[in-house]
Design a protein around this motif. Structure first.
Motif, mmCIF file in Angstrom:
data_model
loop_
_atom_site.group_PDB
_atom_site.id
_atom_site.type_symbol
_atom_site.label_atom_id
_atom_site.label_comp_id
_atom_site.label_asym_id
_atom_site.label_seq_id
_atom_site.Cartn_x
_atom_site.Cartn_y
_atom_site.Cartn_z
ATOM 1 N N LEU A 1 0.850 -1.185 0.000
ATOM 2 C CA LEU A 1 0.000 0.000 0.000
ATOM 3 C C LEU A 1 0.883 1.231 0.000
ATOM 4 N N LEU A 2 0.374 2.295 -0.580
ATOM 5 C CA LEU A 2 1.064 3.567 -0.443
ATOM 6 C C LEU A 2 1.128 3.908 1.040
ATOM 7 N N PRO A 3 2.183 4.548 1.481
ATOM 8 C CA PRO A 3 2.243 4.926 2.903
ATOM 9 C C PRO A 3 1.004 5.695 3.363
ATOM 10 N N ALA A 4 0.464 6.558 2.501
ATOM 11 C CA ALA A 4 -0.718 7.346 2.870
ATOM 12 C C ALA A 4 -1.949 6.477 3.087
ATOM 13 N N ASN A 5 -1.943 5.258 2.532
ATOM 14 C CA ASN A 5 -3.105 4.375 2.647
ATOM 15 C C ASN A 5 -2.970 3.330 3.755
ATOM 16 N N ARG A 6 -1.866 3.338 4.448
ATOM 17 C CA ARG A 6 -1.679 2.347 5.517
ATOM 18 C C ARG A 6 -2.560 2.631 6.726
ATOM 19 N N ARG A 7 -2.972 3.856 6.855
ATOM 20 C CA ARG A 7 -3.886 4.234 7.941
ATOM 21 C C ARG A 7 -4.957 5.141 7.345
ATOM 22 N N ILE A 8 -6.186 4.673 7.384
ATOM 23 C CA ILE A 8 -7.319 5.418 6.860
ATOM 24 C C ILE A 8 -8.153 5.878 8.051
ATOM 25 N N VAL A 9 -8.554 7.137 8.039
ATOM 26 C CA VAL A 9 -9.325 7.696 9.148
ATOM 27 C C VAL A 9 -10.704 8.097 8.634
ATOM 28 N N LEU A 10 -11.730 7.624 9.336
ATOM 29 C CA LEU A 10 -13.106 7.998 9.031
ATOM 30 C C LEU A 10 -13.637 8.870 10.153
ATOM 31 N N SER A 11 -14.520 9.766 9.818
ATOM 32 C CA SER A 11 -15.206 10.508 10.873
ATOM 33 C C SER A 11 -16.155 9.539 11.580
ATOM 34 N N GLY A 12 -16.501 9.848 12.793
ATOM 35 C CA GLY A 12 -17.472 9.023 13.506
ATOM 36 C C GLY A 12 -18.795 8.959 12.778
ATOM 37 N N GLU A 13 -19.205 10.084 12.173
ATOM 38 C CA GLU A 13 -20.463 10.117 11.432
ATOM 39 C C GLU A 13 -20.421 9.165 10.247
ATOM 40 N N ASP A 14 -19.304 9.170 9.496
ATOM 41 C CA ASP A 14 -19.180 8.269 8.345
ATOM 42 C C ASP A 14 -19.138 6.817 8.798
ATOM 43 N N ALA A 15 -18.399 6.540 9.852
ATOM 44 C CA ALA A 15 -18.317 5.164 10.354
ATOM 45 C C ALA A 15 -19.695 4.673 10.793
#
Length: 117
Positions: free
Chosen positions: A10-24
């Motif tokens: 994975l690209l380094p930027a894609n190793r950690r994905i952050v979602l907002s609580g609302e989206d989750a």
């Protein structure tokens, strides 16, 4: 259940994905609605949890109700929304193979095909 292998890198930027609580929560609500509704349909038509002994009429009713639910509740639209929310968080820079991380991860999925083809 099929468990496709994780993408090789994975690209380094894609190793950690952050979602907002609302989206989750939006995604979790959609998953819960679809999963539990389909589970309820299955339990209704197969209360013993065993479809091996189901007669042809009950099996046809189950298939018809499942299809009706999927169509009436726009299950594919709901799934597309979840995919869109999750995908928006990824860096889509193309790799040496001219694919981004998402494309690479789904490229080999065993998608449904017309029987016999």
């Amino acid at each position: 259940m099929n468990n496709p292998a994780a993408p090789p890198s994975l690209l380094p930027a894609n190793r950690r994905i952050v979602l907002s609580g609302e989206d989750a929560l939006r995604i979790l609500r959609e998953i819960e609605f679809l999963l539990m509704s389909l589970n309820n349909i299955g339990r209704h038509y197969y209360p013993d949890g065993d479809d091996d002994g189901a007669d042809a009429e009950r099996r046809a009713q189950y298939c018809a109700e499942t299809t009706r639910f999927i169509d009436a509740q726009q299950a594919t639209t709901r799934l597309a929304l979840m995919r869109r929310i999750l995908s928006a968080q990824f860096d889509t820079t193309l790799g040496d193979d001219e694919m981004d991380d998402i494309e690479r991860a789904v490229a080999a999925l065993p998608l449904w095909r017309v029987p016999g083809q």
